[in-house]
Design a protein around this motif. Structure first.
Motif, mmCIF file in Angstrom:
data_model
loop_
_atom_site.group_PDB
_atom_site.id
_atom_site.type_symbol
_atom_site.label_atom_id
_atom_site.label_comp_id
_atom_site.label_asym_id
_atom_site.label_seq_id
_atom_site.Cartn_x
_atom_site.Cartn_y
_atom_site.Cartn_z
ATOM 1 N N SER A 53 5.331 -2.865 -3.462
ATOM 2 C CA SER A 53 4.302 -2.586 -2.499
ATOM 3 C C SER A 53 3.113 -1.853 -2.863
ATOM 4 O O SER A 53 2.158 -1.627 -2.103
ATOM 5 N N ALA A 54 2.999 -1.441 -4.395
ATOM 6 C CA ALA A 54 2.010 -0.993 -4.690
ATOM 7 C C ALA A 54 0.749 -1.810 -5.017
ATOM 8 O O ALA A 54 -0.495 -1.631 -5.019
ATOM 9 N N ASP A 55 1.044 -3.271 -4.967
ATOM 10 C CA ASP A 55 0.340 -4.288 -5.241
ATOM 11 C C ASP A 55 -0.624 -4.679 -4.122
ATOM 12 O O ASP A 55 -0.163 -5.451 -3.223
ATOM 13 N N THR A 56 -1.433 -3.762 -3.523
ATOM 14 C CA THR A 56 -1.809 -3.669 -2.121
ATOM 15 C C THR A 56 -2.650 -4.970 -1.711
ATOM 16 O O THR A 56 -2.746 -5.512 -0.735
ATOM 17 N N ASN A 57 -3.450 -5.234 -2.598
ATOM 18 C CA ASN A 57 -4.311 -6.509 -2.332
ATOM 19 C C ASN A 57 -3.714 -7.637 -2.721
ATOM 20 O O ASN A 57 -3.989 -8.980 -2.715
ATOM 21 N N GLN A 58 -2.461 -7.776 -3.245
ATOM 22 C CA GLN A 58 -1.397 -8.712 -3.198
ATOM 23 C C GLN A 58 -1.893 -9.801 -4.202
ATOM 24 O O GLN A 58 -2.092 -11.347 -3.925
ATOM 25 N N ASP A 59 -2.572 -9.459 -5.618
ATOM 26 C CA ASP A 59 -3.014 -10.222 -6.468
ATOM 27 C C ASP A 59 -2.366 -10.344 -7.618
ATOM 28 O O ASP A 59 -2.599 -10.897 -8.886
ATOM 29 N N VAL A 101 -2.182 6.649 -3.326
ATOM 30 C CA VAL A 101 -3.166 6.568 -4.186
ATOM 31 C C VAL A 101 -2.810 7.099 -5.481
ATOM 32 O O VAL A 101 -2.980 6.353 -6.676
ATOM 33 N N THR A 102 -2.305 8.288 -5.724
ATOM 34 C CA THR A 102 -2.073 9.168 -6.753
ATOM 35 C C THR A 102 -0.878 8.145 -7.592
ATOM 36 O O THR A 102 -0.871 7.854 -8.633
ATOM 37 N N LYS A 103 -0.030 7.750 -6.518
ATOM 38 C CA LYS A 103 1.289 6.940 -7.338
ATOM 39 C C LYS A 103 0.785 5.625 -7.965
ATOM 40 O O LYS A 103 1.132 5.608 -9.094
ATOM 41 N N VAL A 104 -0.255 4.960 -7.455
ATOM 42 C CA VAL A 104 -0.691 3.668 -7.924
ATOM 43 C C VAL A 104 -1.425 4.241 -9.294
ATOM 44 O O VAL A 104 -1.457 3.803 -10.312
ATOM 45 N N GLU A 105 -2.274 5.238 -9.276
ATOM 46 C CA GLU A 105 -2.944 5.782 -10.531
ATOM 47 C C GLU A 105 -1.876 5.986 -11.369
ATOM 48 O O GLU A 105 -2.083 5.504 -12.522
ATOM 49 N N ARG A 106 -1.004 6.733 -11.426
ATOM 50 C CA ARG A 106 0.399 6.990 -12.104
ATOM 51 C C ARG A 106 0.794 5.631 -12.676
ATOM 52 O O ARG A 106 1.320 5.684 -13.931
ATOM 53 N N MET A 107 0.847 4.577 -11.814
ATOM 54 C CA MET A 107 1.539 3.488 -12.463
ATOM 55 C C MET A 107 0.620 2.812 -13.359
ATOM 56 O O MET A 107 1.107 2.465 -14.383
ATOM 57 N N GLU A 152 -7.321 3.137 -0.121
ATOM 58 C CA GLU A 152 -8.363 4.021 0.527
ATOM 59 C C GLU A 152 -8.866 3.526 1.767
ATOM 60 O O GLU A 152 -9.198 4.177 2.644
ATOM 61 N N LEU A 153 -9.238 2.218 1.631
ATOM 62 C CA LEU A 153 -9.780 1.516 2.629
ATOM 63 C C LEU A 153 -8.773 1.442 3.778
ATOM 64 O O LEU A 153 -9.272 1.309 5.089
ATOM 65 N N ILE A 154 -7.531 1.275 3.704
ATOM 66 C CA ILE A 154 -6.630 1.213 4.684
ATOM 67 C C ILE A 154 -6.550 2.400 5.472
ATOM 68 O O ILE A 154 -6.632 2.769 6.666
ATOM 69 N N ILE A 155 -6.486 3.541 4.575
ATOM 70 C CA ILE A 155 -6.648 5.187 4.881
ATOM 71 C C ILE A 155 -7.615 5.033 5.863
ATOM 72 O O ILE A 155 -7.909 5.577 6.866
ATOM 73 N N GLY A 206 0.691 -1.191 -0.022
ATOM 74 C CA GLY A 206 0.194 -0.147 -0.090
ATOM 75 C C GLY A 206 0.898 1.288 -0.016
ATOM 76 O O GLY A 206 0.548 2.383 -0.238
ATOM 77 N N ASP A 207 2.289 0.942 0.461
ATOM 78 C CA ASP A 207 3.112 2.258 0.376
ATOM 79 C C ASP A 207 3.593 2.237 -0.746
ATOM 80 O O ASP A 207 5.008 1.957 -1.084
ATOM 81 N N ALA A 208 2.900 2.538 -2.096
ATOM 82 C CA ALA A 208 3.540 2.685 -3.382
ATOM 83 C C ALA A 208 4.519 3.564 -3.513
ATOM 84 O O ALA A 208 5.510 3.073 -4.255
ATOM 85 N N ASN A 209 4.747 4.802 -2.895
ATOM 86 C CA ASN A 209 5.713 5.627 -3.172
ATOM 87 C C ASN A 209 6.895 5.348 -2.091
ATOM 88 O O ASN A 209 7.895 6.154 -2.238
ATOM 89 N N GLU A 210 6.775 4.333 -1.464
ATOM 90 C CA GLU A 210 7.936 3.908 -0.373
ATOM 91 C C GLU A 210 8.241 4.800 0.404
ATOM 92 O O GLU A 210 9.624 5.037 0.527
#
Lengths: 598, 290
Positions: free
Chosen positions: A81-87, A65-71, A99-102, A52-56
């Protein structure tokens, strides 16, 4: 001929080889299993990822959130670390997940924390109402109290929301609603009455510390009325001691299965070795970031430091002073230090000549160079030299006190006034016809004790006092103090376990209160006695502070105890640990805000 | 074939004697050297071993001529402390082994000579003591007696005498069958005379071997107890206590543990070499081969 002869031989050789091979395979297999088990054991902490910590940046917030959208838009390279739900796919589901974590609707992927502590629960009980066990249980985040001290040593409500003082002896405590114990039992007035009752019950070895409480009655579901026998100003403060932890009335056996309200729930325990806790998913204070934590108990400071450096643990309390700079030099590790409420001081036998003379006590104070004690015995990092009994971080400390700055000339002049001088010119002072000799006793279970006494010994010898030392366990020191067969005893106390100044000052300096500490110094001063008695009953904070300020000034002046330094708590941690804060009263350790951030 | 074998073993035996006595000589040399250093410590030490000099703390070895082996956390000269520490270790070792030998040999001889209930009682006590891990037992006894060199000496004597008693008794039992003892008896000599004149001189050799190796063990055990805080009390310079004090500085100032550790190793090794050599030289079976 030759060939046929050789063949069987070869076969034999190859057979023996096979035998050897099998042995080798077994042996290496065993080694392989051991090595891989060790590797596996070390894996979780080594490869923890904060999903969930996409920008580390070790934090999970809207930037991720923004970072994942950019990815997803392929502006930025993808990270694990961006693969938050690990799928194994980075898509809009991950954005939703972050967003749910936040919003604390999904658990925070905070990982497991391993920390090494100094002392842990003993005597085969985990019951917080037994002696000091509550302290260890609170450090593990299992139990909470009605009120607490925050990291700035301010009294704040915890399971209470506030209090109303009805009269000098009647206090109404308003409780937090919607809190449940780990077993699902609701936290309410009945639970409070039950929990306090376990402490005030005569069978409790520490009940005398709470004999000011006459009754605890539930007014309604969320109000408790505490009535004291006499006006007692520290009533609320006395509820911050983890001894008065709030426990579930429905718990079957608190000695083996703790049930509290804290951010962590009890998981497993091995006495003298370790205690494990898991996240409380329904914590009233909000989402708990760590998933679980294990506290290991190791008495030896060097071992603790080595465990931290080798990566066995993520945090280590009570680092050995000489190793602080080494650990700070490690790019992965950090050390955080903060002045604590623990004072190192010397009990003085004020009835034994010539220490019954206040000038002699003052002279010894002046002869001690406290900064040098800190620099040498604590390597300059383990403490702050003391001016009085309380550290400056404590709001009740008398900040006006000058203490005893190092001054050998003043020390010698005071001793001369008291009739102690170097008569025969041999460099040693004489008292009553013989060399002026002092004995310092101490115990060695705290690492700073022996080196501190050795430094003080050499400082007193510098002005011509002969100093002998006894290093033993604390038992013989206490016996000697009780019997009055001692001069000086170097000791260490937490000055305010409940955050109130009354605890220490009354036990040590009120000659009418009958505590053992006062019996050791044999100090008696009617003014101090009456100041402390007035302060105990005074509800106005400013007036109360004024009483304590006066008492502290007299105590430092008359010096029945010589305060040397206030300890600094030194905690080393791997810098992947986020959100740790030092609490000066040594009570709180694990909190909901801590997590593994990398 | 037989001839050849015997010749071979004799050659090997001779080589072994030279080899063994070489190590014995080496051990003896180190012991003598350390004894001399210990005796002359007051003249050899560059500084007072207990003098604290806080301005000169944690100086590394070989950097300042005033402190050849550096200083500890209180600015005390490490070389001086090592030299005086040799006195403590040797004195403690000799005292413990000496007292243990006297007690152990006396009880062993008497119980071996008379046998019976007294013998059984003593030997069961010895068995009981030897069945427990000795250092553990020493820690327990020293813990009960309190801190100080005297208490670890009592603790170690309480354990050490058993090995001498056992060796002495075993030797006495084998001597009892010998003709000279029987003849002395038949001539009507008193028991005390036989024990003093015929038995004691003949068990000295094995006892000396046990005592020499015992020195190594006792010195190590005394250092271990001091390391644990039972033995020498500060500021007494003692190797085990120095090791303990230097422990917290192990990562930053390793010499504070290496030097006393090396000193302990050297002395223990020397006594072990000497003891092993003496055992081979005094071994009656080897005399037969020769």
């Amino acid at each position: 001929m030759k060939l046929t002869r050789n063949k069987p031989n070869k076969r034999i050789i190859s057979r023996t080889k096979e035998v050897i091979d099998v042995n080798v395979v077994i042996r290496f297999g065993m080694i392989g299993i051991i090595v891989s088990t060790m590797l596996l054991a070390s894996l979780p902490s080594a490869s923890a990822t904060l999903y969930g910590d996409a920008n580390e940046d070790t934090r999970i917030n809207m930037q991720d959130v923004t970072k994942v959208e950019r990815m997803i838009l392929e502006y930025d390279p993808e990270t694990t670390s961006a693969d938050t739900n690990q799928d194994d796919d980075i898509n809009m589901q991950d954005v939703t997940y972050i967003e749910l974590i936040i919003l604390e609707r999904k658990p925070f992927p905070g990982g497991s924390l391993n920390a090494v502590m100094i002392f842990g629960p003993k005597d085969n009980t985990l019951d917080p109402a037994y002696k000091w066990t509550g302290w260890y249980m609170r450090k593990a985040g299992i139990y909470e109290t009605l009120f607490k001290y925050n990291a700035e040593m301010e009294l704040t409500p915890e399971l209470a929301t506030g209090y109303t003082q009805v009269s000098d002896t009647v206090w109404d405590i308003h409780l937090r609603e919607g809190v449940t114990f780990h077993d699902g039992t609701p936290f309410n007035a009945d639970a409070v009455v039950y929990s306090i009752g376990r402490v005030t019950d005569e069978s409790n070895s520490r009940s005398s510390e709470y004999d000011h409480i006459a009754s605890v009655v539930a007014q309604d579901d969320y109000t408790v009325r505490i009535t004291t026998t006499d006006p007692y100003a520290p009533t609320i403060a006395s509820l911050t001691d983890p001894l008065v932890s709030m426990v579930s009335p429905d718990a079957s056996d608190l000695a083996t299965d703790p049930v509290g309200t804290g951010p962590f729930m009890y998981d497993s325990n091995e006495f003298g070795a370790s205690l494990s806790v898991v996240r409380n998913p329904d914590y009233w204070g909000g989402g708990v970031k760590l998933e679980d934590a294990t506290l290991t108990y190791v008495r030896d400071s060097t071992t603790r430091a080595t465990m931290l450096e080798s990566g066995d643990v993520d945090m280590a309390r009570g680092l050995p002073y000489p190793q602080v700079s080494t650990i700070e030099g490690d790019p992965d590790l950090d050390v955080v230090g903060k002045e604590t409420m623990r004072v190192y001081f010397m009990f003085v036998n004020t009835e034994k000549a010539p220490l019954d003379d206040v000038r002699v006590r003052q002279a010894i104070n002046y002869a001690i160079d406290r900064d040098e004690v800190v620099d040498v015995a604590l390597e300059g990092v383990g403490g702050v030299s003391a001016k009085g009994v309380f550290p400056s971080i404590f709001p009740w400390a008398n900040d006006e006190l000058a203490g005893y700055p190092h001054n050998q000339a003043t020390a010698l002049a005071l001793l001369e006034d008291a009739g102690i001088t170097d008569i025969d010119g041999d460099g040693t002072l004489e008292y009553d016809g013989a060399d002026f000799t002092l004995n310092i006793k101490t115990y060695t279970s705290r690492a700073a004790m022996q080196p501190s006494v050795e430094v003080i010994q050499s400082q007193l010898e510098d002005i011509g006092i002969v100093v002998t030392t006894d290093f033993t366990g604390s038992g013989p020191v206490k016996e000697a103090m009780t019997a009055g067969t001692y001069d000086l005893a170097f000791y260490s106390y937490g000055v305010a376990p409940s955050g109130d100044p009354d605890y220490y000052l009354t036990a040590h300096f009120d000659s009418t209160a009958g505590y053992k500490e006062n019996g050791w110094t044999r100090y008696s001063n009617a003014t101090v006695d009456s100041l402390l008695a007035s302060a105990r009953e005074e509800m106005d904070l400013d007036k109360r502070k004024d009483y304590y300020d006066q008492a502290q000034a007299i105590i430092v002046e008359e010096s029945p105890e010589m305060f040397i330094f206030h300890e600094k708590e030194l905690v080393g941690y791997d810098n992947k640990v986020i959100g740790y804060e030092i609490y000066p009263n040594e009570i709180t350790f694990l909190t909901k805000n801590m997590y593994i951030g990398r | 074939m037989k001839q050849h074998d015997m010749c071979n073993s004799r050659v090997i035996g001779a080589v072994a004697i030279v080899k063994e006595s070489r190590s014995a000589i080496l051990g003896l040399a180190i012991v003598v050297l350390l004894v001399i250093l210990a005796i002359f410590a007051p003249w050899l030490s560059p500084n007072d071993p207990t003098e604290v000099c806080l301005g000169d703390r944690l100086i590394s070895p070989f950097t300042e001529s005033k402190y050849p082996l550096g200083t500890d956390h209180l600015g005390r000269c490490v070389l001086s402390r090592l030299l005086y520490g040799a006195r403590v270790s040797l004195a403690v070792g000799i005292a413990i082994v000496g007292i243990s030998t006297v007690i152990g040999v006396a009880l062993g001889v008497v119980s071996g000579y008379y046998g019976g209930i007294f013998d059984s009682a003593i030997m069961r006590l010895v068995d009981a003591t030897l069945s427990l891990p000795s250092i553990f037992l020493a820690v327990v006894i020293a813990g009960m007696l309190g801190r100080g060199l005297a208490s670890i000496m009592i603790a170690l004597v309480a354990i050490e005498w058993t090995s001498y008693a056992r060796v002495a008794r075993g030797s006495v039992l084998s001597l009892m069958e010998k003709e000279f003892v029987e003849s002395a008896r038949s001539l009507g000599a008193r028991d005390s005379y036989i024990m003093a004149r015929h038995i004691l001189p003949n068990i000295i050799a094995p006892v000396i071997v046990v005592a020499t190796i015992g020195m190594a063990y006792v010195i190590l055990a005394a250092a271990a107890l001091s390391f644990l805080g039972f033995g020498a009390q500060p500021p007494t310079p003692e190797w085990g206590a120095m090791l303990n004090a230097g422990r917290v500085y192990m990562r930053t100032e390793p010499y504070l543990t290496i030097l006393p550790g090396f000193a302990i190793m050297l002395l223990v090794l020397a006594f072990n070499l000497l003891g092993d050599g003496l055992r081979d030289i005094l071994d009656p079976r080897r005399v037969v081969v020769e």
